[in-house]
Design an enzyme around this catalytic site. Sequence first.
Site, PDB file in Angstrom:
ATOM      1  N   LYS A 173      24.045   6.031   4.863  1.00 36.43           N
ATOM      2  CA  LYS A 173      23.972   4.436   4.470  1.00 36.43           C
ATOM      3  C   LYS A 173      24.591   4.640   3.269  1.00 36.43           C
ATOM      4  O   LYS A 173      25.527   4.342   2.563  1.00 36.43           O
ATOM      5  CB  LYS A 173      22.898   4.224   4.012  1.00 36.43           C
ATOM      6  CG  LYS A 173      21.632   4.041   5.407  1.00 36.43           C
ATOM      7  CD  LYS A 173      20.187   4.232   4.800  1.00 36.43           C
ATOM      8  CE  LYS A 173      19.368   3.831   6.153  1.00 36.43           C
ATOM      9  NZ  LYS A 173      18.664   4.036   6.340  1.00 36.43           N
TER      10      LYS A 173
ATOM     11  N   CYS B  68      18.371   4.095  -1.857  1.00 38.04           N
ATOM     12  CA  CYS B  68      18.419   4.778  -3.006  1.00 38.04           C
ATOM     13  C   CYS B  68      19.516   6.295  -3.178  1.00 38.04           C
ATOM     14  O   CYS B  68      19.891   6.557  -4.685  1.00 38.04           O
ATOM     15  CB  CYS B  68      16.885   5.042  -3.199  1.00 38.04           C
ATOM     16  SG  CYS B  68      16.487   6.647  -1.762  1.00 38.04           S
TER      17      CYS B  68
ATOM     18  N   HIS C 126      16.839  11.243  -7.561  1.00 38.56           N
ATOM     19  CA  HIS C 126      17.538  11.362  -6.332  1.00 38.56           C
ATOM     20  C   HIS C 126      18.507  12.131  -7.655  1.00 38.56           C
ATOM     21  O   HIS C 126      19.171  11.605  -8.123  1.00 38.56           O
ATOM     22  CB  HIS C 126      18.209  10.539  -5.631  1.00 38.56           C
ATOM     23  CG  HIS C 126      17.235  10.158  -4.702  1.00 38.56           C
ATOM     24  ND1 HIS C 126      15.841  10.839  -4.363  1.00 38.56           N
ATOM     25  CD2 HIS C 126      17.331   9.182  -3.790  1.00 38.56           C
ATOM     26  CE1 HIS C 126      14.752  10.662  -3.105  1.00 38.56           C
ATOM     27  NE2 HIS C 126      16.053   9.676  -2.850  1.00 38.56           N
TER      28      HIS C 126
ATOM     29  N   ASN D 181      14.319   7.663  -8.129  1.00 41.78           N
ATOM     30  CA  ASN D 181      15.081   6.580  -6.495  1.00 41.78           C
ATOM     31  C   ASN D 181      13.409   5.704  -5.978  1.00 41.78           C
ATOM     32  O   ASN D 181      13.928   4.696  -5.641  1.00 41.78           O
ATOM     33  CB  ASN D 181      14.287   7.341  -5.547  1.00 41.78           C
ATOM     34  CG  ASN D 181      13.410   8.888  -5.461  1.00 41.78           C
ATOM     35  OD1 ASN D 181      13.291   9.415  -6.437  1.00 41.78           O
ATOM     36  ND2 ASN D 181      12.530   8.743  -4.467  1.00 41.78           N
TER      37      ASN D 181
ATOM     38  N   ARG E 149      20.901  -5.019   5.858  1.00 39.46           N
ATOM     39  CA  ARG E 149      22.083  -4.583   4.076  1.00 39.46           C
ATOM     40  C   ARG E 149      22.864  -5.152   4.725  1.00 39.46           C
ATOM     41  O   ARG E 149      24.214  -5.270   3.901  1.00 39.46           O
ATOM     42  CB  ARG E 149      21.510  -3.129   3.735  1.00 39.46           C
ATOM     43  CG  ARG E 149      21.150  -2.604   3.615  1.00 39.46           C
ATOM     44  CD  ARG E 149      20.674  -1.721   2.683  1.00 39.46           C
ATOM     45  NE  ARG E 149      19.302  -1.152   2.002  1.00 39.46           N
ATOM     46  CZ  ARG E 149      18.916  -0.142   2.106  1.00 39.46           C
ATOM     47  NH1 ARG E 149      19.146   1.064   2.879  1.00 39.46           N
ATOM     48  NH2 ARG E 149      17.551   0.161   1.553  1.00 39.46           N
TER      49      ARG E 149
ATOM     50  N   THR F   6       1.299  -1.189   0.101  1.00 37.45           N
ATOM     51  CA  THR F   6      -0.335  -0.379   0.113  1.00 37.45           C
ATOM     52  C   THR F   6       0.908   0.979  -0.049  1.00 37.45           C
ATOM     53  O   THR F   6      -0.118   2.068   0.226  1.00 37.45           O
ATOM     54  CB  THR F   6      -0.597   0.000   1.609  1.00 37.45           C
ATOM     55  OG1 THR F   6       0.281  -0.373   2.116  1.00 37.45           O
ATOM     56  CG2 THR F   6      -2.059  -0.647   1.159  1.00 37.45           C
TER      57      THR F   6
HETATM   58  P1  NAP Z   1       5.460   3.948   3.451  1.00 36.61           P
HETATM   59  O1  NAP Z   1       4.653   5.246   1.695  1.00 36.61           O
HETATM   60  O2  NAP Z   1       5.390   4.721   4.297  1.00 36.61           O
HETATM   61  O3  NAP Z   1       4.649   2.383   3.099  1.00 36.61           O
HETATM   62  C1  NAP Z   1       5.070   1.734   3.946  1.00 36.61           C
HETATM   63  C2  NAP Z   1       4.395   0.762   4.362  1.00 36.61           C
HETATM   64  O4  NAP Z   1       4.864  -0.583   4.994  1.00 36.61           O
HETATM   65  C3  NAP Z   1       3.291   0.516   3.898  1.00 36.61           C
HETATM   66  O5  NAP Z   1       2.105  -0.741   3.063  1.00 36.61           O
HETATM   67  C4  NAP Z   1       2.423   0.073   5.399  1.00 36.61           C
HETATM   68  O6  NAP Z   1       1.249  -0.647   5.676  1.00 36.61           O
HETATM   69  C5  NAP Z   1       3.708  -1.015   5.595  1.00 36.61           C
HETATM   70  N1  NAP Z   1       3.949  -1.388   7.069  1.00 36.61           N
HETATM   71  C6  NAP Z   1       3.900  -0.066   7.740  1.00 36.61           C
HETATM   72  N2  NAP Z   1       4.345  -0.524   9.265  1.00 36.61           N
HETATM   73  C7  NAP Z   1       3.835  -1.646   8.729  1.00 36.61           C
HETATM   74  C8  NAP Z   1       3.680  -2.753   9.969  1.00 36.61           C
HETATM   75  N3  NAP Z   1       4.642  -2.285  11.576  1.00 36.61           N
HETATM   76  N4  NAP Z   1       3.651  -3.480  10.025  1.00 36.61           N
HETATM   77  C9  NAP Z   1       3.277  -4.707   8.359  1.00 36.61           C
HETATM   78  N5  NAP Z   1       3.320  -3.702   7.650  1.00 36.61           N
HETATM   79  C10 NAP Z   1       3.471  -2.437   7.518  1.00 36.61           C
HETATM   80  O7  NAP Z   1       6.766   3.906   2.953  1.00 36.61           O
HETATM   81  P2  NAP Z   1       7.808   3.587   0.915  1.00 36.61           P
HETATM   82  O8  NAP Z   1       8.581   4.700   0.961  1.00 36.61           O
HETATM   83  O9  NAP Z   1       7.008   3.152   0.469  1.00 36.61           O
HETATM   84  O10 NAP Z   1       9.189   2.542   1.594  1.00 36.61           O
HETATM   85  C11 NAP Z   1       8.935   1.441   2.304  1.00 36.61           C
HETATM   86  C12 NAP Z   1      10.072   0.933   2.560  1.00 36.61           C
HETATM   87  O11 NAP Z   1      11.033   0.485   1.180  1.00 36.61           O
HETATM   88  C13 NAP Z   1      11.333   1.419   3.719  1.00 36.61           C
HETATM   89  O12 NAP Z   1      11.885   0.058   4.507  1.00 36.61           O
HETATM   90  C14 NAP Z   1      11.652   2.287   2.763  1.00 36.61           C
HETATM   91  O13 NAP Z   1      13.232   2.918   3.814  1.00 36.61           O
HETATM   92  C15 NAP Z   1      12.850   1.507   1.743  1.00 36.61           C
HETATM   93  N6  NAP Z   1      12.861   1.974   0.348  1.00 36.61           N
HETATM   94  C16 NAP Z   1      12.174   3.461   0.159  1.00 36.61           C
HETATM   95  C17 NAP Z   1      12.550   3.980  -0.943  1.00 36.61           C
HETATM   96  C18 NAP Z   1      11.682   5.521  -1.054  1.00 36.61           C
HETATM   97  O14 NAP Z   1      12.367   5.521  -2.738  1.00 36.61           O
HETATM   98  N7  NAP Z   1      10.066   5.890  -1.301  1.00 36.61           N
HETATM   99  C19 NAP Z   1      13.941   3.598  -1.528  1.00 36.61           C
HETATM  100  C20 NAP Z   1      14.211   2.403  -1.266  1.00 36.61           C
HETATM  101  C21 NAP Z   1      13.676   1.530  -0.126  1.00 36.61           C
HETATM  102  P3  NAP Z   1      -0.148   0.236   6.375  1.00 36.61           P
HETATM  103  O15 NAP Z   1      -0.847   1.365   4.409  1.00 36.61           O
HETATM  104  O16 NAP Z   1      -1.572  -0.203   5.717  1.00 36.61           O
HETATM  105  O17 NAP Z   1       0.119   1.238   6.641  1.00 36.61           O
END
Ligand code: NAP
Length: 365
Positions: free
Chosen positions: A217, A160, A255, A341, A119, A13
């Site tokens: 990182k 990223c 980025h 990113n 990581r 989501t």
């Molecule tokens: P986000 O938009 O905040 O989405 C978080 C996701 O994790 C949602 O599906 C949420 O579900 C779920 N979640 C949150 N807390 C949870 C819990 N306690 N148990 C189970 N599910 C949980 O974050 P995002 O940007 O997509 O990032 C996701 C991951 O990718 C992170 O580890 C981040 O560091 C990594 N990442 C992100 C990027 C980027 O550019 N955004 C790049 C590299 C890596 P609900 O909707 O049900 O709350």
Amino acid sequence: MKKKIAIGILGATGVVGQNYLRLLADHPWFDIVDLAASSRSAGKTYEEAVGERWLMDSSMSDDYKNLVVRDVTDYAAIPADVKIFFSATELGDKQATRDFEFAYADQGYPIVSNSSANRWTPDVPMVIPEINGDHLEILHSQQRNRNFPDSGFVAVKPNCSVQSYLVAIHALNQAGYPVEEILVNTLQALSGAGYKGLTELERRTTVNPLIPGEEEKTENEPSKILGLLEDDKIIPDYSMDVSALCTRVPVIDGHTALVYLNFANEVPSLDEIVKIWSEFTALPQELKLPSAPQPPIEFKVDPDRPQVGLDVDNGKGMAVSIGRLAEDKFFDIRFVALSHNTVRGAAGGAILTAELLVEKGYIKG
Ligand code: NAP
């Protein structure tokens, strides 16, 4: 036609999760059959769970709207045909996230994760397929060390920020011009901060000079990625030192990295560097993996490129775009690099890693 490999998305989501849905909508090998998120979303249809939070430019595919979201820790409800999980979620603290990823592997699932939790776990490969696809071999010892079934393992992708410049550095190293010192300043997009980054309006009018944990990182992850696989261990390469200053800027996706570097020995001419980058190709390109950008590095000659608005989607968001290459007053050279990113730096990078895992036989369809 061969049957596609059934996959699941954990954290479906969120911003990265939504990008998986977008990128996999027409994927030739993978077919999404399972969407999972937190207990807040579990039991709802994907459309209900996401609600107003759909942030992609394209509309949500009808194929996924009515899939019922599973709680990521409800292992009993995993559909029987799932063969791979992509994870874009964190569970509370890092240790809980590590345990959760290994719990999937322990049940025989390959998991390719975007989280930073694993990581630095020694037997977990942190992969940019154009650089260190060979590190996947450590998965055999991971399975032995942890008594996983031979189908289960955890592989991760790096931060990223690193993807914007490290492929370019690797190309120079490979060409016989090892890089010794890098100063990198990053201008990172709002989507890098997840859903909150894109929806908290005050972030759109400011430059935030702090992204907690990002500089560590950016400075440390290259040593593992460029490391040598030896006797079932990845020996980090500390021959290159990185100093990073990372900022968040009001840009939606993309980025940008401002890179200054010194070579260890001979300094190539600017023309030679452009040639090295323009001709660079690697395993994903040779294997013609579906998500591999051709070419992986796009060099821009126009003096005002790369720009987020013009270049972030180069190579369908998987290419690194570089420009403004010049000699520098304090360093040997400087340049500007850009990558998407949430595509190259997150969902797309993980999909490319999974394609390599399939091609190398680690994942069976
Ligand atoms: P986000 O938009 O905040 O989405 C978080 C996701 O994790 C949602 O599906 C949420 O579900 C779920 N979640 C949150 N807390 C949870 C819990 N306690 N148990 C189970 N599910 C949980 O974050 P995002 O940007 O997509 O990032 C996701 C991951 O990718 C992170 O580890 C981040 O560091 C990594 N990442 C992100 C990027 C980027 O550019 N955004 C790049 C590299 C890596 P609900 O909707 O049900 O709350």
